[in-house]
Design a protein around this motif. Structure first.
Motif, PDB file in Angstrom:
ATOM      1  N   GLU A 135       0.825  -1.217   0.000  1.00 50.67           N
ATOM      2  CA  GLU A 135       0.000   0.000   0.000  1.00 50.67           C
ATOM      3  C   GLU A 135       0.857   1.264   0.000  1.00 50.67           C
ATOM      4  O   GLU A 135       0.341   2.368  -0.137  1.00 50.67           O
ATOM      5  CB  GLU A 135      -0.918   0.001   1.228  1.00 50.67           C
ATOM      6  CG  GLU A 135      -1.938  -1.134   1.252  1.00 50.67           C
ATOM      7  CD  GLU A 135      -2.900  -1.056   0.065  1.00 50.67           C
ATOM      8  OE1 GLU A 135      -3.310   0.058  -0.295  1.00 50.67           O
ATOM      9  OE2 GLU A 135      -3.216  -2.117  -0.490  1.00 50.67           O
ATOM     10  N   SER A 136       2.154   1.112   0.153  1.00 48.59           N
ATOM     11  CA  SER A 136       3.059   2.264   0.203  1.00 48.59           C
ATOM     12  C   SER A 136       3.012   3.054  -1.110  1.00 48.59           C
ATOM     13  O   SER A 136       2.836   2.476  -2.190  1.00 48.59           O
ATOM     14  CB  SER A 136       4.494   1.781   0.450  1.00 48.59           C
ATOM     15  OG  SER A 136       5.426   2.828   0.253  1.00 48.59           O
ATOM     16  N   PRO A 137       3.195   4.380  -1.048  1.00 47.94           N
ATOM     17  CA  PRO A 137       3.279   5.164  -2.284  1.00 47.94           C
ATOM     18  C   PRO A 137       4.580   4.932  -3.044  1.00 47.94           C
ATOM     19  O   PRO A 137       4.681   5.287  -4.218  1.00 47.94           O
ATOM     20  CB  PRO A 137       3.196   6.611  -1.796  1.00 47.94           C
ATOM     21  CG  PRO A 137       3.697   6.568  -0.385  1.00 47.94           C
ATOM     22  CD  PRO A 137       3.244   5.239   0.151  1.00 47.94           C
ATOM     23  N   PHE A 138       5.575   4.303  -2.403  1.00 44.72           N
ATOM     24  CA  PHE A 138       6.891   4.137  -3.016  1.00 44.72           C
ATOM     25  C   PHE A 138       7.008   2.776  -3.711  1.00 44.72           C
ATOM     26  O   PHE A 138       6.621   1.737  -3.164  1.00 44.72           O
ATOM     27  CB  PHE A 138       7.995   4.265  -1.972  1.00 44.72           C
ATOM     28  CG  PHE A 138       8.015   5.606  -1.288  1.00 44.72           C
ATOM     29  CD1 PHE A 138       8.438   6.739  -1.972  1.00 44.72           C
ATOM     30  CD2 PHE A 138       7.589   5.738   0.027  1.00 44.72           C
ATOM     31  CE1 PHE A 138       8.445   7.977  -1.361  1.00 44.72           C
ATOM     32  CE2 PHE A 138       7.591   6.980   0.648  1.00 44.72           C
ATOM     33  CZ  PHE A 138       8.014   8.102  -0.044  1.00 44.72           C
ATOM     34  N   PHE A 139       7.586   2.799  -4.916  1.00 46.53           N
ATOM     35  CA  PHE A 139       7.820   1.563  -5.658  1.00 46.53           C
ATOM     36  C   PHE A 139       9.190   1.648  -6.322  1.00 46.53           C
ATOM     37  O   PHE A 139       9.470   2.577  -7.087  1.00 46.53           O
ATOM     38  CB  PHE A 139       6.744   1.337  -6.723  1.00 46.53           C
ATOM     39  CG  PHE A 139       6.735  -0.059  -7.282  1.00 46.53           C
ATOM     40  CD1 PHE A 139       5.871  -1.010  -6.773  1.00 46.53           C
ATOM     41  CD2 PHE A 139       7.612  -0.436  -8.298  1.00 46.53           C
ATOM     42  CE1 PHE A 139       5.855  -2.321  -7.263  1.00 46.53           C
ATOM     43  CE2 PHE A 139       7.613  -1.738  -8.796  1.00 46.53           C
ATOM     44  CZ  PHE A 139       6.737  -2.679  -8.276  1.00 46.53           C
ATOM     45  N   VAL A 140      10.044   0.669  -6.033  1.00 46.14           N
ATOM     46  CA  VAL A 140      11.399   0.604  -6.588  1.00 46.14           C
ATOM     47  C   VAL A 140      11.393  -0.366  -7.760  1.00 46.14           C
ATOM     48  O   VAL A 140      10.918  -1.498  -7.634  1.00 46.14           O
ATOM     49  CB  VAL A 140      12.414   0.135  -5.524  1.00 46.14           C
ATOM     50  CG1 VAL A 140      13.806   0.007  -6.129  1.00 46.14           C
ATOM     51  CG2 VAL A 140      12.428   1.085  -4.328  1.00 46.14           C
ATOM     52  N   VAL A 141      11.944   0.070  -8.908  1.00 43.86           N
ATOM     53  CA  VAL A 141      11.963  -0.805 -10.073  1.00 43.86           C
ATOM     54  C   VAL A 141      13.346  -0.793 -10.716  1.00 43.86           C
ATOM     55  O   VAL A 141      13.978   0.263 -10.838  1.00 43.86           O
ATOM     56  CB  VAL A 141      10.879  -0.404 -11.101  1.00 43.86           C
ATOM     57  CG1 VAL A 141      11.111   1.001 -11.640  1.00 43.86           C
ATOM     58  CG2 VAL A 141      10.799  -1.415 -12.244  1.00 43.86           C
ATOM     59  N   GLU A 142      13.819  -1.968 -11.056  1.00 45.83           N
ATOM     60  CA  GLU A 142      15.042  -2.069 -11.847  1.00 45.83           C
ATOM     61  C   GLU A 142      14.692  -1.692 -13.285  1.00 45.83           C
ATOM     62  O   GLU A 142      13.823  -2.327 -13.901  1.00 45.83           O
ATOM     63  CB  GLU A 142      15.600  -3.486 -11.773  1.00 45.83           C
ATOM     64  CG  GLU A 142      16.852  -3.673 -12.606  1.00 45.83           C
ATOM     65  CD  GLU A 142      17.474  -5.043 -12.447  1.00 45.83           C
ATOM     66  OE1 GLU A 142      18.139  -5.492 -13.401  1.00 45.83           O
ATOM     67  OE2 GLU A 142      17.297  -5.668 -11.375  1.00 45.83           O
ATOM     68  N   ALA A 143      15.349  -0.681 -13.814  1.00 48.26           N
ATOM     69  CA  ALA A 143      14.964  -0.080 -15.092  1.00 48.26           C
ATOM     70  C   ALA A 143      15.940  -0.487 -16.183  1.00 48.26           C
ATOM     71  O   ALA A 143      17.006   0.110 -16.354  1.00 48.26           O
ATOM     72  CB  ALA A 143      14.894   1.440 -14.949  1.00 48.26           C
ATOM     73  N   ASP A 144      15.548  -1.495 -16.939  1.00 47.31           N
ATOM     74  CA  ASP A 144      16.401  -2.105 -17.951  1.00 47.31           C
ATOM     75  C   ASP A 144      16.274  -1.364 -19.278  1.00 47.31           C
ATOM     76  O   ASP A 144      15.175  -0.999 -19.693  1.00 47.31           O
ATOM     77  CB  ASP A 144      15.968  -3.563 -18.104  1.00 47.31           C
ATOM     78  CG  ASP A 144      16.861  -4.375 -19.016  1.00 47.31           C
ATOM     79  OD1 ASP A 144      17.874  -3.840 -19.488  1.00 47.31           O
ATOM     80  OD2 ASP A 144      16.528  -5.551 -19.254  1.00 47.31           O
ATOM     81  N   GLU A 145      17.409  -1.172 -19.961  1.00 49.58           N
ATOM     82  CA  GLU A 145      17.413  -0.509 -21.259  1.00 49.58           C
ATOM     83  C   GLU A 145      17.126  -1.448 -22.417  1.00 49.58           C
ATOM     84  O   GLU A 145      17.018  -1.009 -23.572  1.00 49.58           O
ATOM     85  CB  GLU A 145      18.747   0.203 -21.500  1.00 49.58           C
ATOM     86  CG  GLU A 145      19.946  -0.681 -21.781  1.00 49.58           C
ATOM     87  CD  GLU A 145      20.681  -1.140 -20.540  1.00 49.58           C
ATOM     88  OE1 GLU A 145      21.868  -1.487 -20.648  1.00 49.58           O
ATOM     89  OE2 GLU A 145      20.055  -1.160 -19.443  1.00 49.58           O
ATOM     90  N   PHE A 205      12.473   0.852 -19.863  1.00 48.19           N
ATOM     91  CA  PHE A 205      12.345   1.852 -18.807  1.00 48.19           C
ATOM     92  C   PHE A 205      11.518   3.081 -19.188  1.00 48.19           C
ATOM     93  O   PHE A 205      11.111   3.849 -18.311  1.00 48.19           O
ATOM     94  CB  PHE A 205      13.697   2.250 -18.225  1.00 48.19           C
ATOM     95  CG  PHE A 205      14.751   2.733 -19.189  1.00 48.19           C
ATOM     96  CD1 PHE A 205      14.469   3.515 -20.297  1.00 48.19           C
ATOM     97  CD2 PHE A 205      16.093   2.397 -18.949  1.00 48.19           C
ATOM     98  CE1 PHE A 205      15.469   3.973 -21.142  1.00 48.19           C
ATOM     99  CE2 PHE A 205      17.100   2.847 -19.798  1.00 48.19           C
ATOM    100  CZ  PHE A 205      16.787   3.636 -20.892  1.00 48.19           C
ATOM    101  N   VAL A 206      11.238   3.295 -20.459  1.00 49.96           N
ATOM    102  CA  VAL A 206      10.430   4.468 -20.807  1.00 49.96           C
ATOM    103  C   VAL A 206       8.978   4.301 -20.369  1.00 49.96           C
ATOM    104  O   VAL A 206       8.210   5.276 -20.370  1.00 49.96           O
ATOM    105  CB  VAL A 206      10.494   4.790 -22.313  1.00 49.96           C
ATOM    106  CG1 VAL A 206      11.913   5.085 -22.747  1.00 49.96           C
ATOM    107  CG2 VAL A 206       9.893   3.674 -23.154  1.00 49.96           C
ATOM    108  N   HIS A 207       8.593   3.099 -19.958  1.00 50.74           N
ATOM    109  CA  HIS A 207       7.229   2.863 -19.465  1.00 50.74           C
ATOM    110  C   HIS A 207       7.081   3.194 -17.980  1.00 50.74           C
ATOM    111  O   HIS A 207       5.948   3.199 -17.475  1.00 50.74           O
ATOM    112  CB  HIS A 207       6.849   1.394 -19.677  1.00 50.74           C
ATOM    113  CG  HIS A 207       6.697   0.998 -21.110  1.00 50.74           C
ATOM    114  ND1 HIS A 207       5.521   1.136 -21.807  1.00 50.74           N
ATOM    115  CD2 HIS A 207       7.583   0.470 -21.988  1.00 50.74           C
ATOM    116  CE1 HIS A 207       5.674   0.699 -23.050  1.00 50.74           C
ATOM    117  NE2 HIS A 207       6.921   0.285 -23.180  1.00 50.74           N
TER     118      HIS A 207
END
Length: 450
Positions: free
Chosen positions: A151-161, A173-175
């Motif tokens: 429910e947290s507002p924070f979301f960590v994502v590994e952003a692959d090119e 990662f542009v999404h």
């Protein structure tokens, strides 16, 4: 709602499966190569895994087929989806529509260190009771899962090119629409989809374009290739790492397992942890900067990292026999290999290091790194390169001569025979591959035990 995932055992797509399951959806998936740790994680969560891509395995009640970027035209399941007009999405598009909307996204991009840095950042937020959601391309030991929804507002994502799907050639990662963006580094990689470094820099520029004005972009002052991206346009605040005018460090132990953290020349705290290597120091600085942007004091970030446990397959000790230790590491690029070995040498001192490198990635297989790979292995005492005979290129003789004990072998069996004949007590075996490598880690352990 039921979703079926094509390519479910990829680290990213496996994370999508977990997030969908946590949202109350029923999930199934197909893949050609099913192996741990992702297969184990999915099975533990009760997600059905199907070997192969026969269309009959796509359930009739499927509401959406999520298609991984390893899928291409000609794949029987892909052709079935298109012919039947089934609803389908790429993994990144599904993630954006179903998970990231209304979230403060903290994205970690770069050629190296994405998984580790994203894991550090998620752990700092967790340690601070912010309970972040995350999707990471590995399994952080602090969590035991590669993805979760909260429910947290924070979301960590590994952003692959890497590209999104066969029908969407933009970088994944542009999404993601990050508010906090880490760019660890940038080198040429993914030779199967990018023509040159400039093509990758263009995608990073597109990523920066979607960071809002009140967002933050974090990158190392030492990375010329990233400075060139920034010069194309920056509309957000930024902070530098490895800089006197931003985030810096001072080592308290040579192997980087203990160091001080500074911001604008002022000490913020100390990190004492089980990780090694200067690359992990920079990963830590970036994670601290990102967490601080989300409201966590830098001193608290340092304390959190003191309890950070690394990601599976990142310098993971797989086992020991008669003083011989076998480590598994995901490094598959000369820069990452060198950083890993430098830190490992500082840790083990004069003990013999046997480095086994699997040329598995598309870039490695193509021979792009044939003139730089061996130079990254100089800290090893013995080097074994897994290079199947069908790879139609060789290392330059000038490079081969730089390694005193170099062995280029075509398959796992020949590697096992060679190691058996030369390994001795107290040796350290470091296996570096971004794939399953034929189960070589367990085979080595079984061989030592025998």
């Amino acid at each position: 709602m039921h979703i079926h995932i094509l390519g479910i055992c990829g680290t990213f797509m496996g994370g999508i499966a977990l997030l969908a399951k946590q949202q109350g959806m029923s999930v199934s998936g197909s893949d050609q190569n099913v192996y741990p740790p992702m297969s184990t994680q999915l099975e533990e969560q009760g997600i059905e895994l199907i070997q192969g891509f026969d269309p009959k395995y796509i359930p009739e009640q499927t509401d959406c087929v999520v298609i991984g970027n390893a899928m291409s035209r000609g794949n029987p399941s892909v052709e079935y989806v298109l012919e039947k007009g089934l609803n389908y999405r790429s993994g990144p598009q599904w993630l954006c529509e179903n998970t990231l909307k209304d979230k403060w996204v903290l994205a970690v991009a770069g050629t190296h260190g994405k998984t580790t840095t994203a894991s550090m950042l998620a752990w700092i937020l967790e340690y601070s009771n912010l309970e972040p959601g995350f999707l990471i391309g590995g399994i952080p030991e602090n969590f035991g899962l590669s993805a979760r929804l909260t429910e947290s507002p924070f979301f960590v994502v590994e952003a692959d090119e890497y590209d999104t799907a066969f029908f969407d050639k933009r970088s994944k990662f542009v999404h993601y629409r990050p508010r906090t963006l880490i760019m660890n580094n940038l080198e040429f990689d993914h030779a199967d989809i990018f023509d040159d470094l400039a093509a990758i820099q263009k995608q990073f520029h597109h990523l920066i374009r979607i960071v809002p004005a009140n967002g933050l972009v974090i990158y190392p002052d030492t990375e010329t290739n990233l400075h060139q991206v920034i010069e194309q346009g920056l509309w957000s605040d930024s902070e530098l790492t490895l800089s006197d005018e931003g985030w810096g460090y001072r080592l308290l132990k040579k192997d980087a397992s203990h160091f001080e953290v500074y911001f604008d020349g002022d000490k913020q705290g100390e990190v004492k942890w089980p990780l090694i290597g200067l690359h992990n120091v920079n990963n830590a600085l970036a994670a601290i900067a990102a967490a601080r942007h989300a409201g966590v004091p830098a001193k608290h970030c340092c304390d959190a990292l003191g309890e950070f446990q690394n990601v599976k397959r990142r310098m993971e000790l797989k086992g020991e026999s008669d003083g011989i230790e076998i480590y598994d590491d995901f490094a598959h690029h000369p820069t990452a290999i060198k950083s890993t070995l430098d830190g490992f040498r500082a840790k083990v001192g004069d003990n013999k290091i046997i480095a086994i490198v699997d040329l598995r990635s598309a870039t490695m297989r193509s021979g792009i790194h044939r003139e730089t790979l061996l130079a990254s292995l100089l800290e090893a005492d013995e080097v074994i390169i897994h290079k199947p005979a069908e790879y139609g290129w060789g290392f330059p003789e000038s490079e081969k001569s730089s390694i005193a004990n170099l062995h280029i072998l075509p398959d796992v069996d020949s590697i096992l025979v060679h190691v058996k004949n030369m390994v001795k007590s107290s040796d350290k075996i470091l296996v570096m591959s971004n794939g399953g490598f034929g189960g070589i880690h367990q085979k080595l352990l079984d061989q030592l035990a025998g």
